[in-house]
Design a protein around this motif. Structure first.
Motif, PDB file in Angstrom:
ATOM      1  N   GLY A  37       0.809  -1.214   0.000  1.00  0.00           N
ATOM      2  CA  GLY A  37       0.000   0.000   0.000  1.00  0.00           C
ATOM      3  C   GLY A  37       0.842   1.264   0.000  1.00  0.00           C
ATOM      4  N   TRP A  38       0.188   2.375   0.268  1.00  0.00           N
ATOM      5  CA  TRP A  38       0.811   3.702   0.303  1.00  0.00           C
ATOM      6  C   TRP A  38       1.574   3.812   1.621  1.00  0.00           C
ATOM      7  CZ3 TRP A  38       2.575   7.587  -2.209  1.00  0.00           C
ATOM      8  CH2 TRP A  38       2.524   8.903  -1.759  1.00  0.00           C
ATOM      9  N   THR A  39       2.898   3.698   1.531  1.00  0.00           N
ATOM     10  CA  THR A  39       3.745   3.683   2.720  1.00  0.00           C
ATOM     11  C   THR A  39       5.110   4.271   2.371  1.00  0.00           C
ATOM     12  OG1 THR A  39       4.505   2.291   4.545  1.00  0.00           O
ATOM     13  CG2 THR A  39       4.573   1.302   2.344  1.00  0.00           C
ATOM     14  N   PHE A  40       6.067   4.132   3.259  1.00  0.00           N
ATOM     15  CA  PHE A  40       7.403   4.674   3.034  1.00  0.00           C
ATOM     16  C   PHE A  40       8.122   3.933   1.908  1.00  0.00           C
ATOM     17  CE2 PHE A  40       6.327   5.454   7.485  1.00  0.00           C
ATOM     18  CZ  PHE A  40       6.410   6.846   7.498  1.00  0.00           C
ATOM     19  N   ASN A  41       9.047   4.639   1.267  1.00  0.00           N
ATOM     20  CA  ASN A  41       9.890   4.064   0.211  1.00  0.00           C
ATOM     21  C   ASN A  41       9.103   3.545  -0.987  1.00  0.00           C
ATOM     22  OD1 ASN A  41      12.320   4.544   1.711  1.00  0.00           O
ATOM     23  ND2 ASN A  41      11.723   2.825   3.011  1.00  0.00           N
ATOM     24  N   VAL A  42       8.050   4.253  -1.383  1.00  0.00           N
ATOM     25  CA  VAL A  42       7.284   3.859  -2.570  1.00  0.00           C
ATOM     26  C   VAL A  42       7.649   4.692  -3.797  1.00  0.00           C
ATOM     27  CG1 VAL A  42       5.280   2.958  -1.318  1.00  0.00           C
ATOM     28  CG2 VAL A  42       5.315   5.359  -2.030  1.00  0.00           C
ATOM     29  N   PHE A  59      -4.947   4.395  -3.483  1.00  0.00           N
ATOM     30  CA  PHE A  59      -4.034   4.589  -2.359  1.00  0.00           C
ATOM     31  C   PHE A  59      -4.681   3.964  -1.120  1.00  0.00           C
ATOM     32  CE2 PHE A  59      -2.893   7.873  -5.334  1.00  0.00           C
ATOM     33  CZ  PHE A  59      -1.541   8.110  -5.155  1.00  0.00           C
ATOM     34  N   ASN A  60      -4.119   2.870  -0.644  1.00  0.00           N
ATOM     35  CA  ASN A  60      -4.600   2.204   0.574  1.00  0.00           C
ATOM     36  C   ASN A  60      -3.632   2.514   1.708  1.00  0.00           C
ATOM     37  OD1 ASN A  60      -6.829   0.897  -0.657  1.00  0.00           O
ATOM     38  ND2 ASN A  60      -5.484  -0.701  -1.434  1.00  0.00           N
ATOM     39  N   TYR A  61      -4.155   3.042   2.824  1.00  0.00           N
ATOM     40  CA  TYR A  61      -3.310   3.423   3.951  1.00  0.00           C
ATOM     41  C   TYR A  61      -4.169   3.648   5.181  1.00  0.00           C
ATOM     42  CZ  TYR A  61      -5.087   8.015   2.642  1.00  0.00           C
ATOM     43  OH  TYR A  61      -5.928   9.053   2.338  1.00  0.00           O
ATOM     44  N   ASN A  62      -3.518   3.781   6.326  1.00  0.00           N
ATOM     45  CA  ASN A  62      -4.200   4.094   7.579  1.00  0.00           C
ATOM     46  C   ASN A  62      -4.341   5.614   7.662  1.00  0.00           C
ATOM     47  OD1 ASN A  62      -4.846   4.746  10.228  1.00  0.00           O
ATOM     48  ND2 ASN A  62      -3.578   3.139  11.103  1.00  0.00           N
ATOM     49  N   PRO A  63      -5.565   6.149   7.584  1.00  0.00           N
ATOM     50  CA  PRO A  63      -5.748   7.605   7.551  1.00  0.00           C
ATOM     51  C   PRO A  63      -5.392   8.319   8.855  1.00  0.00           C
ATOM     52  CG  PRO A  63      -7.872   6.507   7.573  1.00  0.00           C
ATOM     53  CD  PRO A  63      -6.827   5.434   7.428  1.00  0.00           C
ATOM     54  N   SER A  64      -5.176   7.583   9.918  1.00  0.00           N
ATOM     55  CA  SER A  64      -4.774   8.259  11.163  1.00  0.00           C
ATOM     56  C   SER A  64      -3.281   8.578  11.162  1.00  0.00           C
ATOM     57  CB  SER A  64      -5.149   7.423  12.388  1.00  0.00           C
ATOM     58  OG  SER A  64      -4.416   6.221  12.411  1.00  0.00           O
ATOM     59  N   VAL A  65      -2.524   7.961  10.244  1.00  0.00           N
ATOM     60  CA  VAL A  65      -1.081   8.226  10.214  1.00  0.00           C
ATOM     61  C   VAL A  65      -0.545   8.660   8.853  1.00  0.00           C
ATOM     62  CG1 VAL A  65      -0.543   6.738  12.189  1.00  0.00           C
ATOM     63  CG2 VAL A  65      -0.587   5.764   9.892  1.00  0.00           C
ATOM     64  N   GLY A  91      -8.180   6.893   3.232  1.00  0.00           N
ATOM     65  CA  GLY A  91      -7.484   5.628   3.443  1.00  0.00           C
ATOM     66  C   GLY A  91      -7.713   4.633   2.320  1.00  0.00           C
ATOM     67  N   LYS A  92      -8.617   4.968   1.414  1.00  0.00           N
ATOM     68  CA  LYS A  92      -8.906   4.141   0.233  1.00  0.00           C
ATOM     69  C   LYS A  92      -9.208   5.064  -0.935  1.00  0.00           C
ATOM     70  CE  LYS A  92     -10.525   0.038   2.601  1.00  0.00           C
ATOM     71  NZ  LYS A  92      -9.266  -0.641   2.435  1.00  0.00           N
ATOM     72  N   ASP A  93      -8.297   5.990  -1.184  1.00  0.00           N
ATOM     73  CA  ASP A  93      -8.512   7.021  -2.206  1.00  0.00           C
ATOM     74  C   ASP A  93      -8.320   6.465  -3.612  1.00  0.00           C
ATOM     75  OD1 ASP A  93      -8.718   8.913  -0.074  1.00  0.00           O
ATOM     76  OD2 ASP A  93      -6.543   8.880   0.048  1.00  0.00           O
ATOM     77  N   ARG A  94      -9.194   6.882  -4.510  1.00  0.00           N
ATOM     78  CA  ARG A  94      -9.124   6.516  -5.924  1.00  0.00           C
ATOM     79  C   ARG A  94      -8.941   7.809  -6.699  1.00  0.00           C
ATOM     80  NH1 ARG A  94     -10.921   1.482  -7.249  1.00  0.00           N
ATOM     81  NH2 ARG A  94     -11.586   2.186  -9.305  1.00  0.00           N
ATOM     82  N   ILE A  95      -7.800   7.924  -7.384  1.00  0.00           N
ATOM     83  CA  ILE A  95      -7.468   9.159  -8.083  1.00  0.00           C
ATOM     84  C   ILE A  95      -7.227   8.843  -9.553  1.00  0.00           C
ATOM     85  CG2 ILE A  95      -5.868  11.098  -8.213  1.00  0.00           C
ATOM     86  CD1 ILE A  95      -5.281  10.603  -5.213  1.00  0.00           C
ATOM     87  N   THR A  96      -7.943   9.544 -10.416  1.00  0.00           N
ATOM     88  CA  THR A  96      -7.812   9.356 -11.861  1.00  0.00           C
ATOM     89  C   THR A  96      -6.660  10.211 -12.378  1.00  0.00           C
ATOM     90  OG1 THR A  96     -10.179   8.936 -12.037  1.00  0.00           O
ATOM     91  CG2 THR A  96      -9.019   9.525 -14.072  1.00  0.00           C
ATOM     92  N   LEU A  97      -5.768   9.587 -13.144  1.00  0.00           N
ATOM     93  CA  LEU A  97      -4.600  10.286 -13.656  1.00  0.00           C
ATOM     94  C   LEU A  97      -4.945  11.205 -14.809  1.00  0.00           C
ATOM     95  CD1 LEU A  97      -2.001   7.362 -13.714  1.00  0.00           C
ATOM     96  CD2 LEU A  97      -2.102   9.291 -12.113  1.00  0.00           C
ATOM     97  N   PHE A 104       2.302  13.061  -6.117  1.00  0.00           N
ATOM     98  CA  PHE A 104       1.590  12.810  -4.866  1.00  0.00           C
ATOM     99  C   PHE A 104       2.592  12.655  -3.733  1.00  0.00           C
ATOM    100  CE2 PHE A 104      -0.727  10.945  -8.403  1.00  0.00           C
ATOM    101  CZ  PHE A 104      -1.949  11.590  -8.300  1.00  0.00           C
ATOM    102  N   ILE A 105       2.252  13.231  -2.581  1.00  0.00           N
ATOM    103  CA  ILE A 105       3.086  13.094  -1.387  1.00  0.00           C
ATOM    104  C   ILE A 105       2.185  12.812  -0.185  1.00  0.00           C
ATOM    105  CG2 ILE A 105       4.807  14.724  -2.281  1.00  0.00           C
ATOM    106  CD1 ILE A 105       3.743  16.778  -0.193  1.00  0.00           C
ATOM    107  N   CYS A 106       2.801  12.345   0.896  1.00  0.00           N
ATOM    108  CA  CYS A 106       2.135  12.311   2.197  1.00  0.00           C
ATOM    109  C   CYS A 106       2.636  13.554   2.923  1.00  0.00           C
ATOM    110  CB  CYS A 106       2.497  11.057   2.987  1.00  0.00           C
ATOM    111  SG  CYS A 106       1.752  11.040   4.644  1.00  0.00           S
TER     112      CYS A 106
END
Length: 123
Positions: A37-42, A59-65, A91-97, A104-106
């Motif tokens: 998922g969407w995490t470090f070093n991607v 983008f799958n991730y924990n929205p609290s972090v 935490g389950k965002d769908r983005i059309t390119l 994209f960044i965190c």
């Protein structure tokens, strides 16, 4: 003769619907980071993949972090989210390119600097 024109119009509408459907059917869906998922070093995740405008990134991730922020090249390079940037937090965002390079960044402190960012170029 009126019936013939109606048939041509109906055929034209059917072809238009088919073309629209085929455009949608060609779009691919990619899960950013794969199973991790969407995490470090991607940052290297997009390498070797061919993206097209209309493809969808998930983008799958924990929205609290984490979050996802669509930024410009400058925001990507500086790891900063300028005012007015689109921020995603589900935490389950769908983005059309869009055509061109999509960045994209965190924006959580230190996350982008730790490689939680991607640049995806869509043809």
């Amino acid at each position: 003769m009126a019936q013939g024109r109606g048939s041509v119009v109906a055929l034209g509408l059917a072809l238009l619907c088919l073309l629209i459907h085929s455009e949608v059917a060609e779009a691919a869906t990619y899960v950013v980071g794969g199973n991790s998922g969407w995490t470090f070093n991607v940052a290297s995740w997009p390498r070797g993949k061919s993206f097209r405008a209309g493809d969808v990134l998930v983008f799958n991730y924990n929205p609290s972090v984490h979050n996802v922020v669509a930024v410009s090249a400058a925001g990507y390079n500086s790891c900063s989210a300028p005012r007015g940037s689109r921020v995603y937090t589900s935490g389950k965002d769908r983005i059309t390119l869009a055509r061109g390079t999509n960045y994209f960044i965190c924006s959580f402190a230190g996350h982008c600097q730790s490689g939680m960012k991607i640049a995806v170029t869509a043809a």
